[in-house]
Design a protein around this motif. Structure first.
Motif, PDB file in Angstrom:
ATOM      1  N   SER A   7       0.858  -1.182   0.000  1.00  8.84           N
ATOM      2  CA  SER A   7       0.000   0.000   0.000  1.00  8.84           C
ATOM      3  C   SER A   7       0.899   1.238   0.000  1.00  8.84           C
ATOM      4  O   SER A   7       2.127   1.138   0.053  1.00  8.84           O
ATOM      5  N   ILE A   8       0.285   2.399  -0.007  1.00 12.08           N
ATOM      6  CA  ILE A   8       1.025   3.665  -0.039  1.00 12.08           C
ATOM      7  C   ILE A   8       1.997   3.776   1.137  1.00 12.08           C
ATOM      8  O   ILE A   8       3.035   4.425   1.022  1.00 12.08           O
ATOM      9  N   GLU A   9       1.697   3.109   2.236  1.00  4.11           N
ATOM     10  CA  GLU A   9       2.589   3.149   3.405  1.00  4.11           C
ATOM     11  C   GLU A   9       3.947   2.502   3.128  1.00  4.11           C
ATOM     12  O   GLU A   9       4.909   2.746   3.842  1.00  4.11           O
ATOM     13  N   HIS A  10       4.019   1.687   2.086  1.00  7.25           N
ATOM     14  CA  HIS A  10       5.267   0.995   1.744  1.00  7.25           C
ATOM     15  C   HIS A  10       6.048   1.708   0.640  1.00  7.25           C
ATOM     16  O   HIS A  10       7.029   1.183   0.130  1.00  7.25           O
ATOM     17  N   LEU A  11       5.611   2.912   0.288  1.00  6.33           N
ATOM     18  CA  LEU A  11       6.138   3.618  -0.873  1.00  6.33           C
ATOM     19  C   LEU A  11       7.652   3.814  -0.850  1.00  6.33           C
ATOM     20  O   LEU A  11       8.323   3.580  -1.856  1.00  6.33           O
ATOM     21  N   GLU A  12       8.213   4.226   0.273  1.00 13.52           N
ATOM     22  CA  GLU A  12       9.658   4.520   0.333  1.00 13.52           C
ATOM     23  C   GLU A  12      10.491   3.288  -0.007  1.00 13.52           C
ATOM     24  O   GLU A  12      11.335   3.339  -0.913  1.00 13.52           O
ATOM     25  N   SER A  13      10.265   2.196   0.705  1.00 16.76           N
ATOM     26  CA  SER A  13      11.049   0.974   0.467  1.00 16.76           C
ATOM     27  C   SER A  13      10.757   0.387  -0.905  1.00 16.76           C
ATOM     28  O   SER A  13      11.668  -0.075  -1.598  1.00 16.76           O
ATOM     29  N   LEU A  14       9.492   0.397  -1.289  1.00 19.66           N
ATOM     30  CA  LEU A  14       9.112  -0.162  -2.579  1.00 19.66           C
ATOM     31  C   LEU A  14       9.740   0.636  -3.726  1.00 19.66           C
ATOM     32  O   LEU A  14      10.156   0.053  -4.736  1.00 19.66           O
ATOM     33  N   SER A  15       9.844   1.935  -3.580  1.00 13.69           N
ATOM     34  CA  SER A  15      10.444   2.781  -4.623  1.00 13.69           C
ATOM     35  C   SER A  15      11.898   2.399  -4.867  1.00 13.69           C
ATOM     36  O   SER A  15      12.351   2.350  -6.018  1.00 13.69           O
ATOM     37  N   ARG A  16      12.623   2.118  -3.813  1.00  9.40           N
ATOM     38  CA  ARG A  16      14.035   1.724  -3.962  1.00  9.40           C
ATOM     39  C   ARG A  16      14.135   0.359  -4.670  1.00  9.40           C
ATOM     40  O   ARG A  16      14.975   0.172  -5.550  1.00  9.40           O
ATOM     41  N   LEU A  17      13.262  -0.566  -4.301  1.00  9.19           N
ATOM     42  CA  LEU A  17      13.247  -1.885  -4.934  1.00  9.19           C
ATOM     43  C   LEU A  17      12.841  -1.763  -6.406  1.00  9.19           C
ATOM     44  O   LEU A  17      13.464  -2.370  -7.286  1.00  9.19           O
ATOM     45  N   PHE A  18      11.829  -0.970  -6.678  1.00  7.50           N
ATOM     46  CA  PHE A  18      11.359  -0.746  -8.042  1.00  7.50           C
ATOM     47  C   PHE A  18      12.455  -0.112  -8.897  1.00  7.50           C
ATOM     48  O   PHE A  18      12.635  -0.475 -10.060  1.00  7.50           O
ATOM     49  N   ASP A  19      13.219   0.799  -8.320  1.00  9.51           N
ATOM     50  CA  ASP A  19      14.325   1.427  -9.038  1.00  9.51           C
ATOM     51  C   ASP A  19      15.380   0.383  -9.419  1.00  9.51           C
ATOM     52  O   ASP A  19      15.879   0.384 -10.543  1.00  9.51           O
ATOM     53  N   ARG A  20      15.697  -0.518  -8.506  1.00 10.15           N
ATOM     54  CA  ARG A  20      16.687  -1.568  -8.814  1.00 10.15           C
ATOM     55  C   ARG A  20      16.163  -2.505  -9.906  1.00 10.15           C
ATOM     56  O   ARG A  20      16.935  -2.981 -10.745  1.00 10.15           O
ATOM     57  N   TYR A  21      14.869  -2.751  -9.909  1.00  7.10           N
ATOM     58  CA  TYR A  21      14.242  -3.543 -10.968  1.00  7.10           C
ATOM     59  C   TYR A  21      14.452  -2.866 -12.331  1.00  7.10           C
ATOM     60  O   TYR A  21      14.827  -3.500 -13.308  1.00  7.10           O
ATOM     61  N   ARG A  22      14.215  -1.576 -12.391  1.00  5.92           N
ATOM     62  CA  ARG A  22      14.387  -0.832 -13.637  1.00  5.92           C
ATOM     63  C   ARG A  22      15.853  -0.848 -14.093  1.00  5.92           C
ATOM     64  O   ARG A  22      16.131  -0.979 -15.286  1.00  5.92           O
ATOM     65  N   VAL A  23      16.766  -0.729 -13.146  1.00 12.82           N
ATOM     66  CA  VAL A  23      18.191  -0.786 -13.473  1.00 12.82           C
ATOM     67  C   VAL A  23      18.538  -2.168 -14.052  1.00 12.82           C
ATOM     68  O   VAL A  23      19.320  -2.276 -14.997  1.00 12.82           O
ATOM     69  N   PHE A  24      17.919  -3.220 -13.495  1.00 11.87           N
ATOM     70  CA  PHE A  24      18.099  -4.585 -14.010  1.00 11.87           C
ATOM     71  C   PHE A  24      17.750  -4.636 -15.500  1.00 11.87           C
ATOM     72  O   PHE A  24      18.370  -5.357 -16.268  1.00 11.87           O
ATOM     73  N   TYR A  25      16.761  -3.849 -15.914  1.00 11.98           N
ATOM     74  CA  TYR A  25      16.352  -3.785 -17.319  1.00 11.98           C
ATOM     75  C   TYR A  25      17.025  -2.622 -18.060  1.00 11.98           C
ATOM     76  O   TYR A  25      16.473  -2.052 -18.994  1.00 11.98           O
ATOM     77  N   ASN A  26      18.229  -2.284 -17.609  1.00  4.27           N
ATOM     78  CA  ASN A  26      19.109  -1.325 -18.291  1.00  4.27           C
ATOM     79  C   ASN A  26      18.558   0.099 -18.359  1.00  4.27           C
ATOM     80  O   ASN A  26      18.874   0.848 -19.284  1.00  4.27           O
ATOM     81  N   GLN A  27      17.771   0.477 -17.377  1.00  2.00           N
ATOM     82  CA  GLN A  27      17.293   1.850 -17.280  1.00  2.00           C
ATOM     83  C   GLN A  27      18.178   2.606 -16.297  1.00  2.00           C
ATOM     84  O   GLN A  27      18.784   2.016 -15.408  1.00  2.00           O
ATOM     85  N   THR A  28      18.246   3.908 -16.437  1.00  2.00           N
ATOM     86  CA  THR A  28      19.024   4.744 -15.531  1.00  2.00           C
ATOM     87  C   THR A  28      18.305   4.836 -14.191  1.00  2.00           C
ATOM     88  O   THR A  28      17.091   5.006 -14.143  1.00  2.00           O
TER      89      THR A  28
END
Length: 147
Positions: A7-28
């Protein structure tokens, strides 16, 4: 290992994980944009995110988007994202995330649960095929790049 609906309460931690996912797919890396993107998903209620957590640390997630079948006039869920941090792979976490996502889809009354993966992602293909997913033999899927 705990898997739960984020949920929105998990936004901070989830954002960092989501960013690493995007980096895995060669995104900045762009945590600010990742946070904004996820915040909009929660605000608009246009996706569902399940998270795997071990000892208070998010180690994986899957994100589902709703769609619809006009022919059957029923809901379809699209598994768009599935990611597990490198040190936690091959420990059944992706399976736990998929179990939660598939259960959610069934309970919502969806007629179908679909996903796609890169041709080069053979580990994901093995996982999906081991769960009974099959490659579509009736339709070609096309994409038009707009940006």
């Amino acid at each position: 290992m705990e898997v739960f609906l984020a949920s929105i309460e998990h936004l901070e931690s989830l954002s960092r994980l989501f960013d690493r996912y995007r980096v895995f797919y060669n995104q900045t890396s762009d945590i600010k944009a990742a946070k904004k993107f996820l915040q909009e998903r929660f605000k608009n209620k246009d996706s569902v995110v399940f998270v795997a957590e071990e000892n208070g640390e998010m180690v994986g997630f899957t994100q589902l988007y709703p769609s619809f079948s006009s022919v059957s006039m029923k809901l379809i869920w699209i598994l768009n994202d599935l990611y597990v941090e490198e040190p936690y792979r091959r420990k059944g976490i992706a399976t736990l995330l998929m179990n939660a996502a598939e259960k959610y889809a069934k309970e919502s009354g969806a007629v179908r649960f679909i996903l796609a993966t890169q041709i080069s992602n053979t580990n994901a293909q093995k996982l999906y095929e081991s769960r009974g997913y099959t490659k579509d033999k009736e339709f070609y899927h096309y994409a038009l790049q707009l940006q």
